[in-house]
Design an enzyme around this catalytic site. Structure first.
Site, PDB file in Angstrom:
ATOM      1  N   ASN A  89       0.799  -1.221   0.000  1.00 36.79           N
ATOM      2  CA  ASN A  89       0.000   0.000   0.000  1.00 36.79           C
ATOM      3  C   ASN A  89       0.837   1.279   0.000  1.00 36.79           C
ATOM      4  O   ASN A  89       0.385   2.316  -0.475  1.00 36.79           O
ATOM      5  CB  ASN A  89      -0.921  -0.004   1.231  1.00 36.79           C
ATOM      6  CG  ASN A  89      -1.589   1.323   1.459  1.00 36.79           C
ATOM      7  OD1 ASN A  89      -2.479   1.719   0.721  1.00 36.79           O
ATOM      8  ND2 ASN A  89      -1.152   2.035   2.491  1.00 36.79           N
ATOM      9  N   SER A 141      -3.443   2.740  -9.090  1.00 44.31           N
ATOM     10  CA  SER A 141      -4.182   4.002  -9.138  1.00 44.31           C
ATOM     11  C   SER A 141      -4.843   4.127 -10.495  1.00 44.31           C
ATOM     12  O   SER A 141      -4.338   3.610 -11.495  1.00 44.31           O
ATOM     13  CB  SER A 141      -3.251   5.192  -8.908  1.00 44.31           C
ATOM     14  OG  SER A 141      -3.934   6.407  -9.164  1.00 44.31           O
ATOM     15  N   TYR A 154       3.790  10.153 -11.567  1.00 44.15           N
ATOM     16  CA  TYR A 154       2.980   9.288 -10.702  1.00 44.15           C
ATOM     17  C   TYR A 154       2.236   8.228 -11.511  1.00 44.15           C
ATOM     18  O   TYR A 154       2.256   7.037 -11.183  1.00 44.15           O
ATOM     19  CB  TYR A 154       1.991  10.140  -9.911  1.00 44.15           C
ATOM     20  CG  TYR A 154       1.070   9.349  -9.018  1.00 44.15           C
ATOM     21  CD1 TYR A 154       1.565   8.653  -7.921  1.00 44.15           C
ATOM     22  CD2 TYR A 154      -0.306   9.301  -9.266  1.00 44.15           C
ATOM     23  CE1 TYR A 154       0.717   7.923  -7.093  1.00 44.15           C
ATOM     24  CE2 TYR A 154      -1.156   8.576  -8.449  1.00 44.15           C
ATOM     25  CZ  TYR A 154      -0.639   7.888  -7.363  1.00 44.15           C
ATOM     26  OH  TYR A 154      -1.480   7.163  -6.555  1.00 44.15           O
ATOM     27  N   SER A 157       4.479   5.430 -12.779  1.00 46.68           N
ATOM     28  CA  SER A 157       4.884   4.491 -11.727  1.00 46.68           C
ATOM     29  C   SER A 157       3.753   3.523 -11.404  1.00 46.68           C
ATOM     30  O   SER A 157       3.982   2.326 -11.172  1.00 46.68           O
ATOM     31  CB  SER A 157       5.330   5.243 -10.466  1.00 46.68           C
ATOM     32  OG  SER A 157       4.234   5.829  -9.790  1.00 46.68           O
ATOM     33  N   LYS A 158       2.526   4.018 -11.410  1.00 40.68           N
ATOM     34  CA  LYS A 158       1.383   3.158 -11.101  1.00 40.68           C
ATOM     35  C   LYS A 158       1.033   2.249 -12.286  1.00 40.68           C
ATOM     36  O   LYS A 158       0.559   1.116 -12.084  1.00 40.68           O
ATOM     37  CB  LYS A 158       0.178   3.999 -10.693  1.00 40.68           C
ATOM     38  CG  LYS A 158       0.332   4.663  -9.331  1.00 40.68           C
ATOM     39  CD  LYS A 158       0.517   3.633  -8.221  1.00 40.68           C
ATOM     40  CE  LYS A 158       0.549   4.244  -6.840  1.00 40.68           C
ATOM     41  NZ  LYS A 158       0.666   3.221  -5.771  1.00 40.68           N
ATOM     42  N   ILE A 187      -9.397   9.629  -3.628  1.00 43.12           N
ATOM     43  CA  ILE A 187      -9.880   9.174  -2.322  1.00 43.12           C
ATOM     44  C   ILE A 187      -9.573  10.241  -1.276  1.00 43.12           C
ATOM     45  O   ILE A 187      -8.548  10.920  -1.351  1.00 43.12           O
ATOM     46  CB  ILE A 187      -9.207   7.838  -1.916  1.00 43.12           C
ATOM     47  CG1 ILE A 187      -9.385   6.782  -3.011  1.00 43.12           C
ATOM     48  CG2 ILE A 187      -9.771   7.330  -0.588  1.00 43.12           C
ATOM     49  CD1 ILE A 187     -10.796   6.369  -3.301  1.00 43.12           C
TER      50      ILE A 187
END
Length: 244
Positions: A89, A141, A154, A157-158, A187
């Protein structure tokens, strides 16, 4: 889930903290991994242990420091207990156009979100292979699926995490290990604080449900994927984004 043992990284805040709470309520023993000690978290986890009759052991390491990470994982291995579930996580986020981005910052982001996760999986999966069982859940994500301005670092990477998940599902599935990913939309966590009021409003509008997601809604999916109810789910990427 009662009596099973789980590793949760990034356990001290946001989705990670809710994962700890939800799995403790389900009767699962937990290694809660985080970067540094927090007195308030220690008090909180002690109460969880008492109420739900489980153990929650704190493991401290820096995701970007290989030596620190290796020491942390060794501490878990030294207990010589079965590891039933691993939830990767921990992660960091950034929203920045390429013209405003330092390549060094992108490397740090990949070290945290991808390479450290790969390192942990490599170590834990070897033990799961010997056990001939295990569940791995990677936190991806929606940014790794939907290209957007400012998400090049970001999101990339996800995207790597999601592709890795599907590759590992094929590698480890025949050995009795299921590997799946969750791809949350926006979120309500500390990460969302990088957006201003207007941007938050826009994120809500982009969801068919016209709101941001809650940490509990992500944790519920993780709980399902970790359980025997999901015994035939492998290599899946489950979007939890309110129907963007």
């Amino acid at each position: 889930m009662k009596g099973k043992n789980i590793i949760i990284t990034g356990a001290n805040r946001g989705i990670g903290k809710v994962l700890v709470e939800m799995f403790a309520k389900a009767g699962t023993n937990i290694w809660a991994c985080m970067r540094k000690e927090s007195e308030s978290f220690i008090m909180w986890k002690t109460e969880l242990e008492r109420v739900h009759n489980v153990w929650i052991k704190l493991v401290y390491f820096d995701m970007t420091d290989d030596e620190s990470l290796n020491i942390g994982i060794k501490k878990i291995f030294d207990e010589n207990l079965k590891i039933d579930i691993l939830i990767n996580n921990a992660g960091i986020s950034t929203v920045r156009l390429l013209s405003q981005t330092k390549i060094e910052d992108v490397k740090v982001l990949f070290d945290t979100n991808y390479f450290s996760m790969l390192n942990i999986i490599q170590k834990i999966s070897k033990k799961m292979v010997r056990q001939k069982s295990g569940v791995i859940i990677n936190m991806g994500s929606i940014a790794g699926i939907e290209p957007q301005p400012g998400k090049i670092a970001y999101g990339s990477s996800k995207a790597a995490v999601l592709f890795m998940t599907q590759c590992l599902a094929k590698e480890l599935g025949p050995l009795g290990i299921r590997v799946n990913a969750i791809a949350p939309g926006p979120i309500e966590t500390e990460m969302i604080q990088q957006y201003n009021t207007e941007q938050l409003k826009q994120l809500s509008v982009e969801s068919s449900l016209r709101r941001l997601g809650k940490t509990e809604e992500i944790a519920q999916v993780a709980l399902f994927l970790a359980s025997e109810r999901a015994s035939y789910i492998n290599g899946a990427i489950i979007k939890v984004d309110g129907g963007r």
